[in-house]
Write an enzyme that holds these catalytic residues in place. Structure first.
Site, short mmCIF file in Angstrom:
data_model
loop_
_atom_site.label_atom_id
_atom_site.label_comp_id
_atom_site.label_asym_id
_atom_site.label_seq_id
_atom_site.Cartn_x
_atom_site.Cartn_y
_atom_site.Cartn_z
CE LYS A 32 -14.92 48.80 9.38
NZ LYS A 32 -14.68 48.53 7.95
CB SER A 107 -15.16 52.09 6.32
OG SER A 107 -15.05 50.68 6.25
CB SER A 131 -12.80 49.31 4.52
OG SER A 131 -13.67 50.23 3.94
N1 GLN Z 1 -14.62 53.10 0.37
C1 GLN Z 1 -15.33 51.95 -0.08
C2 GLN Z 1 -16.81 52.16 0.11
O1 GLN Z 1 -17.17 53.18 0.64
C3 GLN Z 1 -14.85 50.71 0.63
C4 GLN Z 1 -15.52 50.50 1.92
C5 GLN Z 1 -15.17 49.19 2.57
O2 GLN Z 1 -14.27 48.46 2.14
N2 GLN Z 1 -15.96 48.86 3.56
O3 GLN Z 1 -17.60 51.35 -0.29
#
Ligand code: GLN
Length: 435
Positions: A32, A107, A131
């Site tokens: 990532k 994400s 995410s």
């Molecule tokens: N969807 C969640 C957010 O937007 C989780 C994101 C993540 O785990 N980085 O905060």
């Protein structure tokens, strides 16, 4: 299935070779793009860091190289990890390999799509509020969110430090666990990789005495699975049916299935968005064009320069900085931040009590099927609510896995299994019986 080019899996493609041998020799790992790679740009999916090249490797990248892995590239992601669809990236959206008209989740959508499309054997994501698990569920692969402190965050660009962990994505539970074996462990550069935090002994980190891949043996005899009703309520019926059939498979394999109640989880997503945005508003202050980020120009006028530099954040990031700054502002702290911390403590207690009764807590990973492309872009609240089942786990700093439960209307559905602190082996074992 489309090629990885069409899918927009990578922000930066290119091989970083590891050692000649080791447990991951001959394997490619997609990383990532919020995980630092020395000499290879690390953008966090943001215009702000479009040209940023870190001078050092994250600890997990060092460990991949030592284990003989080849890093295949840096994967697309929601900007700074803020999103559930990989559509808030400044580098364009990633498509879901199962259905390119759908999002891959987020994400870490690029990482999950890379594994699902075969563009990499394995991948690393980061999970602040789901995410790793969300894109694993949406793309039909396995994703693990480790216990807070199991994996070093050194070199991970922070979104909300008290919540996040780097975690593996893979086609199978065993491969995900084997990747966890490589990246987990103490790191003197990250004090949260807490020594002496488990039964392993006063000075031992739990990963030092454990081989997670060995736990993927499918043996759930004597295991008690707690089905958390609150986390099924309100979910899409097709998701509920698919997840229930996966839980039945666990029962068929010898597990005992019970119902557990965790009333606090209904407050989790609200508490999460207060805590995550509060931490983000502070973490992202370093992107001012002086310390990090695009220079704002405007010789001598600091306010102009700062404003110009900060304008390279996208709309979702700006929204969260505003939310977090508001939640922490004088006069509002007690109303929002303190309340969210109380909810966090309640969620933690609820899980503790549940684990007196059961070994793992089961639920859908995501309450919905993968969104259609563009569906949530104008409706951030719908996107936030989709994190209802994953965020309680981060608030409580627990380990969880998302394992494919089956499909509904041809789309992947994930089963989430949550374990007690440093109980990775238990969730891995249970998940391996579902495959
Ligand atoms: N969807 C969640 C957010 O937007 C989780 C994101 C993540 O785990 N980085 O905060």
């Amino acid at each position: 299935m489309s090629s990885d080019l069409d899918l927009n899996v990578y922000i930066t493609e290119g091989r970083i070779e590891g050692a000649d041998d080791g447990p991951l020799a001959g394997r490619t790992v997609a990383v990532k793009d919020n995980i630092s790679t020395a000499g290879v740009r690390t953008t966090c999916g943001s215009e702000m860091l479009a040209d940023y090249v870190p001078p050092y490797d994250a600890t997990v990248v060092e460990r991949l190289k030592e284990a003989g892995a080849t890093v295949s590239g840096k994967t697309n992601m929601d900007e700074f990890g803020m999103g559930t669809t990989t559509e808030t990236s400044a580098f364009g959206p990633t498509r879901n390999p199962v259905d390119p008209e759908r999002v891959p989740g987020g994400s870490s959508g690029g990482s999950a799509a890379a594994v699902a499309a075969g563009a990499a054997d394995l991948a690393l994501g980061s999970d602040t509020g789901g995410s790793v698990r969300c894109p694993a569920a949406f793309c039909g692969v396995v994703g693990i969110k480790p216990t807070y402190g199991l994996v070093s965050r050194y070199g991970l660009v922070a979104y909300a430090n008290s919540l996040e962990q780097i975690g593996p994505l893979a086609p199978t539970v065993r491969e995900a666990a084997a990747l966890l074996d490589v990246v987990a462990g103490p790191d003197e550069r990250d004090a949260t990789t807490r020594f002496g935090a488990s039964d392993a002994g006063p000075d031992r980190h739990p990963a030092e005495t454990t081989t997670y891949a060995d736990a993927a043996d499918g043996d759930v005899d004597g295991l008690t699975v707690g089905v958390c009703r609150e986390l099924f309520d309100g979910a899409d019926e097709r998701v509920v049916e698919t997840v229930e059939s996966a839980v039945e498979r666990l029962a068929d394999a010898g597990a005992t299935v019970e119902t557990v109640s965790l009333p606090s989880v209904e407050t989790a997503v609200q508490a999460y968005y207060v805590i995550a945005t509060s931490e983000a508003s502070s973490n992202l202050a370093r992107f001012d064009g002086v310390r990090y980020g695009q220079s704002g120009g405007h010789d001598g006028d600091w306010n102009e320069s700062f404003a110009e530099s900060r304008s390279s954040f996208g709309p979702e990031v700006k929204r969260r900085i505003l939310l977090g700054t508001f939640a922490l502002s004088a006069g509002y702290q007690d109303r929002y931040y303190r309340k969210a911390q109380d909810a966090r403590a309640w969620v933690r207690r609820d899980f503790d009590e549940a684990f007196d009764e059961v070994d793992v807590v089961a639920s859908p990973t995501m309450p919905v099927l993968p969104f259609e492309a563009g569906e949530t872009l104008d409706d951030p609240l719908a996107m936030y609510l989709a994190d209802a089942n994953t965020t309680p786990v981060n608030l409580a700093n627990l380990p969880a896995i998302s394992v494919p439960a089956g499909t509904a209307d041809g789309l992947p559905v994930g089963l989430q299994l949550v374990g007690p602190r440093f109980g990775e082996q238990t969730v891995i074992r249970a998940a391996s019986a579902v495959e």
